[in-house]
Design an enzyme around this catalytic site. Sequence first.
Site, PDB file in Angstrom:
ATOM      1  N   HIS A 293      41.416  44.740  44.142  1.00 21.97           N
ATOM      2  CA  HIS A 293      41.733  44.102  45.417  1.00 21.97           C
ATOM      3  C   HIS A 293      41.541  45.097  46.549  1.00 21.97           C
ATOM      4  O   HIS A 293      41.073  46.221  46.341  1.00 21.97           O
ATOM      5  CB  HIS A 293      43.133  43.484  45.382  1.00 21.97           C
ATOM      6  CG  HIS A 293      44.232  44.461  45.097  1.00 21.97           C
ATOM      7  ND1 HIS A 293      44.513  45.523  45.909  1.00 21.97           N
ATOM      8  CD2 HIS A 293      45.114  44.543  44.059  1.00 21.97           C
ATOM      9  CE1 HIS A 293      45.526  46.205  45.431  1.00 21.97           C
ATOM     10  NE2 HIS A 293      45.899  45.641  44.283  1.00 21.97           N
TER      11      HIS A 293
ATOM     12  N   HIS B 201      42.771  48.802  46.069  1.00 23.64           N
ATOM     13  CA  HIS B 201      41.880  49.597  45.206  1.00 23.64           C
ATOM     14  C   HIS B 201      40.586  49.904  45.947  1.00 23.64           C
ATOM     15  O   HIS B 201      40.054  51.005  45.861  1.00 23.64           O
ATOM     16  CB  HIS B 201      41.522  48.830  43.927  1.00 23.64           C
ATOM     17  CG  HIS B 201      42.709  48.400  43.122  1.00 23.64           C
ATOM     18  ND1 HIS B 201      42.897  47.100  42.735  1.00 23.64           N
ATOM     19  CD2 HIS B 201      43.768  49.087  42.647  1.00 23.64           C
ATOM     20  CE1 HIS B 201      44.020  47.013  42.034  1.00 23.64           C
ATOM     21  NE2 HIS B 201      44.567  48.207  41.973  1.00 23.64           N
TER      22      HIS B 201
ATOM     23  N   CYS C 294      62.271  50.774  33.878  1.00 21.76           N
ATOM     24  CA  CYS C 294      61.567  49.651  34.513  1.00 21.76           C
ATOM     25  C   CYS C 294      60.213  49.503  33.842  1.00 21.76           C
ATOM     26  O   CYS C 294      59.403  50.434  33.864  1.00 21.76           O
ATOM     27  CB  CYS C 294      61.390  49.878  36.011  1.00 21.76           C
ATOM     28  SG  CYS C 294      60.302  48.621  36.729  1.00 21.76           S
TER      29      CYS C 294
ATOM     30  N   CYS D 148      57.152  49.788  36.262  1.00 21.85           N
ATOM     31  CA  CYS D 148      56.766  51.155  36.658  1.00 21.85           C
ATOM     32  C   CYS D 148      56.473  52.030  35.457  1.00 21.85           C
ATOM     33  O   CYS D 148      55.958  53.131  35.599  1.00 21.85           O
ATOM     34  CB  CYS D 148      57.883  51.826  37.445  1.00 21.85           C
ATOM     35  SG  CYS D 148      58.344  50.993  38.947  1.00 21.85           S
TER      36      CYS D 148
ATOM     37  N   CYS E 278      65.124  48.132  40.503  1.00 21.01           N
ATOM     38  CA  CYS E 278      63.975  49.009  40.703  1.00 21.01           C
ATOM     39  C   CYS E 278      63.489  48.830  42.147  1.00 21.01           C
ATOM     40  O   CYS E 278      63.266  47.705  42.586  1.00 21.01           O
ATOM     41  CB  CYS E 278      62.861  48.621  39.725  1.00 21.01           C
ATOM     42  SG  CYS E 278      61.245  49.171  40.284  1.00 21.01           S
TER      43      CYS E 278
ATOM     44  N   HIS F 124      59.945  46.966  42.103  1.00 21.75           N
ATOM     45  CA  HIS F 124      59.775  45.630  41.528  1.00 21.75           C
ATOM     46  C   HIS F 124      60.951  44.690  41.775  1.00 21.75           C
ATOM     47  O   HIS F 124      60.882  43.511  41.425  1.00 21.75           O
ATOM     48  CB  HIS F 124      59.512  45.734  40.022  1.00 21.75           C
ATOM     49  CG  HIS F 124      58.194  46.377  39.714  1.00 21.75           C
ATOM     50  ND1 HIS F 124      58.035  47.742  39.600  1.00 21.75           N
ATOM     51  CD2 HIS F 124      56.969  45.843  39.541  1.00 21.75           C
ATOM     52  CE1 HIS F 124      56.772  48.012  39.360  1.00 21.75           C
ATOM     53  NE2 HIS F 124      56.093  46.891  39.329  1.00 21.75           N
TER      54      HIS F 124
ATOM     55  N   LYS G 221      54.002  44.473  51.625  1.00 22.65           N
ATOM     56  CA  LYS G 221      53.046  45.084  50.715  1.00 22.65           C
ATOM     57  C   LYS G 221      52.264  43.983  50.004  1.00 22.65           C
ATOM     58  O   LYS G 221      52.828  42.953  49.644  1.00 22.65           O
ATOM     59  CB  LYS G 221      53.818  45.929  49.695  1.00 22.65           C
ATOM     60  CG  LYS G 221      52.907  46.807  48.878  1.00 22.65           C
ATOM     61  CD  LYS G 221      53.623  47.472  47.726  1.00 22.65           C
ATOM     62  CE  LYS G 221      52.597  48.106  46.805  1.00 22.65           C
ATOM     63  NZ  LYS G 221      53.153  48.510  45.529  1.00 22.65           N
TER      64      LYS G 221
ATOM     65  N   LYS H 233      50.624  40.559  43.903  1.00 19.80           N
ATOM     66  CA  LYS H 233      50.183  39.319  43.266  1.00 19.80           C
ATOM     67  C   LYS H 233      51.277  38.264  43.362  1.00 19.80           C
ATOM     68  O   LYS H 233      51.020  37.102  43.620  1.00 19.80           O
ATOM     69  CB  LYS H 233      49.852  39.587  41.809  1.00 19.80           C
ATOM     70  CG  LYS H 233      48.369  39.397  41.535  1.00 19.80           C
ATOM     71  CD  LYS H 233      47.918  39.930  40.232  1.00 19.80           C
ATOM     72  CE  LYS H 233      48.232  39.171  39.007  1.00 19.80           C
ATOM     73  NZ  LYS H 233      47.565  39.677  37.821  1.00 19.80           N
TER      74      LYS H 233
HETATM   75  O1  ME8 Z   1      49.146  53.389  39.839  1.00 19.11           O
HETATM   76  N1  ME8 Z   1      47.242  49.685  49.925  1.00 19.11           N
HETATM   77  O2  ME8 Z   1      47.326  52.187  39.131  1.00 19.11           O
HETATM   78  P1  ME8 Z   1      47.309  50.961  40.145  1.00 19.11           P
HETATM   79  C1  ME8 Z   1      46.525  50.777  49.681  1.00 19.11           C
HETATM   80  N2  ME8 Z   1      47.229  53.563  36.897  1.00 19.11           N
HETATM   81  N3  ME8 Z   1      46.194  51.179  48.436  1.00 19.11           N
HETATM   82  C2  ME8 Z   1      46.610  50.447  47.412  1.00 19.11           C
HETATM   83  C3  ME8 Z   1      47.366  49.286  47.600  1.00 19.11           C
HETATM   84  C4  ME8 Z   1      47.690  48.901  48.943  1.00 19.11           C
HETATM   85  N4  ME8 Z   1      48.382  47.823  49.239  1.00 19.11           N
HETATM   86  N5  ME8 Z   1      47.623  48.756  46.393  1.00 19.11           N
HETATM   87  C5  ME8 Z   1      47.021  49.578  45.482  1.00 19.11           C
HETATM   88  C6  ME8 Z   1      48.239  53.180  39.049  1.00 19.11           C
HETATM   89  N6  ME8 Z   1      46.411  50.594  46.087  1.00 19.11           N
HETATM   90  C7  ME8 Z   1      48.007  54.165  37.921  1.00 19.11           C
HETATM   91  C8  ME8 Z   1      47.336  55.389  38.474  1.00 19.11           C
HETATM   92  S1  ME8 Z   1      46.239  57.810  38.209  1.00 19.11           S
HETATM   93  C9  ME8 Z   1      46.264  59.037  37.071  1.00 19.11           C
HETATM   94  C10 ME8 Z   1      47.080  56.480  37.484  1.00 19.11           C
HETATM   95  C11 ME8 Z   1      45.611  51.651  45.439  1.00 19.11           C
HETATM   96  O3  ME8 Z   1      46.292  50.020  39.629  1.00 19.11           O
HETATM   97  C12 ME8 Z   1      46.147  53.027  45.780  1.00 19.11           C
HETATM   98  O4  ME8 Z   1      45.157  53.962  45.529  1.00 19.11           O
HETATM   99  O5  ME8 Z   1      48.672  50.467  40.379  1.00 19.11           O
HETATM  100  C13 ME8 Z   1      47.260  53.179  44.773  1.00 19.11           C
HETATM  101  O6  ME8 Z   1      47.678  54.520  44.634  1.00 19.11           O
HETATM  102  C14 ME8 Z   1      46.569  52.650  43.543  1.00 19.11           C
HETATM  103  O7  ME8 Z   1      45.763  51.550  44.035  1.00 19.11           O
HETATM  104  C15 ME8 Z   1      47.510  52.176  42.457  1.00 19.11           C
HETATM  105  O8  ME8 Z   1      46.722  51.594  41.466  1.00 19.11           O
END
Ligand code: ME8
Length: 658
Positions: free
Chosen positions: A17, A20, A125, A128, A142, A145, A294, A297
Amino acid sequence: MNYYVTTPIYYVNAKPHLGHAYTTIVNDVLARFHRLDGYDSYFLTGTDEHGDKIVRAAQAEGRTPREYVDQISSLFKAAWPGLAISNDDFIRTTEERHKTVVSRFMDLVNRNGDIYFGEYGGHYCFGCERFYTEKELVDGLCPDHQVKPEYVSEKNYFFRMGNYQDWLIDYVKANPDFIRPERYKNEVLGFLKDPLEDLCISRPKSRLTWGIDIPFDDDFVTYVWFDALINYISALGWPDGELYHKYWPVAQHTIAKDILKPHAIYWPTMLKSAGLPIYRHLNVHGYWQIGFSKMSKSVGNVVEALTMADKYGTDAFRYFLAREMTFGLDSEFSEDRLVERFDSDLANDLGNLWQRSLAMIKKFSGGLIPTGPEAEGQPDEPEWRGRAEDLISAWRLAFDSVNPRGAMTAVWEYVGLLNKTIDSEAPWALARDPEKAPRLAAVLARLAEGLALVSALFWPVMPATAEAMWTRLGLDPAAMSTDPKTIREKLASGRPPTVGEAFFPRIDAEGKAAGKAAGQGQAPGGTKAPGGTKAAEGAQAAEGGPGDGGGEPVGIDEFRRLDLRVAKVEAAERVPKSEKLIKLSLSLGQSQRTVVAGIGKRYRPEELVGRTVVIVANLAPAKLMGLKSQGMVLAATDPDGRLELLSPGDAAPGSKVS
Ligand code: ME8
C-alpha cells in the site's frame, strides 16, 4: 565511493500500500541520487515471512503458510517495477541463503555468551509479535493494535541486550546523525533511560513451527524480529560475501517510526554482540495518514499505491510523495492534494517551462539550441552560472541528509527562476531587434541548459520524465549528468531538440493551480504554449484567487495573444464525482464548444443556463475528469475567495472582448 540502502522487509500479511510504496520510493530515490552522483550504490528490499502473524493470515485464507507467503511476496515483487523501483536484490526470509546466515549469526552470539535459557511470563501482543511491559500498555491494551495482549508464560532463549545498554547510549550520543532526523534520536535516548530488558529471541515449536530453527535447540524457532533484522546482512552474503565487504561498512536503513525500537535498539546490540560493524545511519520517516488517522486495513483507509500510479502516472506519484512529506513528520494523504501538486508543479511550472522554451527555440533559433560564443559572452553569465552551482549544492545537501522534499523544492525554485527569465527577458521582443541577437541566443541557451539540468536533478524522483526530456533535448539519457559544463558540451554536440506532447497535461485546469500561478505573479504573459500554439493561461489569474493585481508587467503584444470571447451558456451539468466541476455547452454564435469550469461550489448548473460569460477561447484544450475542455471561463474572486463570473451583459455570443 559505495552506498547501501535498505527498506524494511515487509510483512506478507497485507498487500503493498501507500506506506510501503513511500519507504520503497524514498529508498529508490536515494539509491538513484547516489548512482547519479557517482557512487556505486546497492539497494535492497524484500519480504518478512515468518512468525505467528503470517501463520494466522494464511489460516484466514485457508492456505498453508508456504502457499500464502509465496503468493503475497510475489505481489510485492511484482509491484515494484510499476513504481520504477530499481532494487538490486529482493530478499525473502524463507530463502535458504537467509536461514543459513541467521543460524550462523545466532551461533556466534551464543558462543559470545550473550544467549541464555530462561522462563518468562508477559503480555504478548500477537499483532506486534512481542511482549509488552505493564508500563508500555495503554489502559491495559497494546498501543498499536488496541487489543488486550494475552498473558503468555513459557521457557525461552534470551539475548542479553541489557549488557549493551551503556555502550548503545554512548554510541548514539557520539554519532549524532546515526539516527535521524534528530527527534528519533531523542526518542531512542528516551527509551534508553529505562533499563533495557533482555530480549526473548525464541518461540517453542509447540506453539509455532513457522520460523527458522535455533541452531542449538531443535525444540525452538527464532523470534521473527531476530530473524528479520539479519536480512540486511544475509542478502550481502555475510560473513564472506564480496557484497558484504563492499557495502556493509556504508549501510543505511530507512524505516517508518513504527519500527524504530527494533532497528535502533535490538539491531545495533545484536551487531555489537556478534562483533560486526554497526550500520551508518537509520533514516526514520513519519506516517502517511488518511483523514488524520493512521492507514490501516481495519479502518479501511488504505491507499493502494499502484492504483494512484496508474491513474496519475508513476513519475507524478513519486514526485508527489517525495515533495509532499517532510521526512520525519507525518503527512496527510489526499488525492485532491496530489492533483493540486500535479497541476501547479508539473503541468504549470515544469510543463510550461518546457513548452515555452522549446517553442521559442523552434521559432527564434531555427529549432537549434544556440551554443556559440554569444551565449558565453554575456556580462551576467558568471552570476547565472553561480546560481546553477548553488542549486546543485542545495540539491546534494538535501539528498545527503535524506530530505527529498528539500531537494525537489530547490529544483522547483530553479524552474521558477527559468520561467521568470522568460518573462523578464521576453525573447519575443529580443527577436525583433537584430542587435539583441547575442542576448537572445544566450537566453535560449540558458533555458535549454536549465531544462537539461533540472531534469537531471529530478531524475532520482522522476526517472522516466527526466530521460524523455534528455532525449527530446537531443541528448543521450544514458549519459545523464548534473555538471553544467558537461551539459553545455553535450548540448553543443547533441541532436536538434523536439517539442513533443505535453509531459503532464493538466488534470484540473481550474482554480488551484491557476491560483498559485497568479499568487506568484508568474502566469501573466501567457505561460503555456503547447506545441508552439498560441495560448494564454495568464487569463487564469482572473479566477485564480485574490491578489493585489501586482505581478510582472505584461506587454500589449502578450495581452493581444489572448482571444477573449463572449459565449452563451446553452446547457450546464455537473461532472459526475466532482464537487467543483461543471460541464458547460457554450455558443459562440458561429460555433459551439464545451468548457469544463471549476465553479460548481459557487453555482448550480440551472443558474447558469442562458447567461453570457467571457471565455479565453484560444486556451490549449485540456482533459478534466476525462472530458475535453476547450477554453476557460473568466471569473473574479474577492478577498474572501468568493467567485463571481464576469458578465458581458447583452453582448452577442462570439463578440471579441478587448
Ligand atoms: O514492520 N506511512 O513490516 P510492515 C508510512 N516486517 N510508512 C508506512 C505506513 C504508513 N502509514 N505503513 C507502513 C514490518 N509503512 C517488519 C519489518 S524489517 C527487518 C522488518 C511502511 O509490513 C514503513 O516503512 O509492517 C514501515 O516501517 C513499514 O512499512 C512496516 O512494514
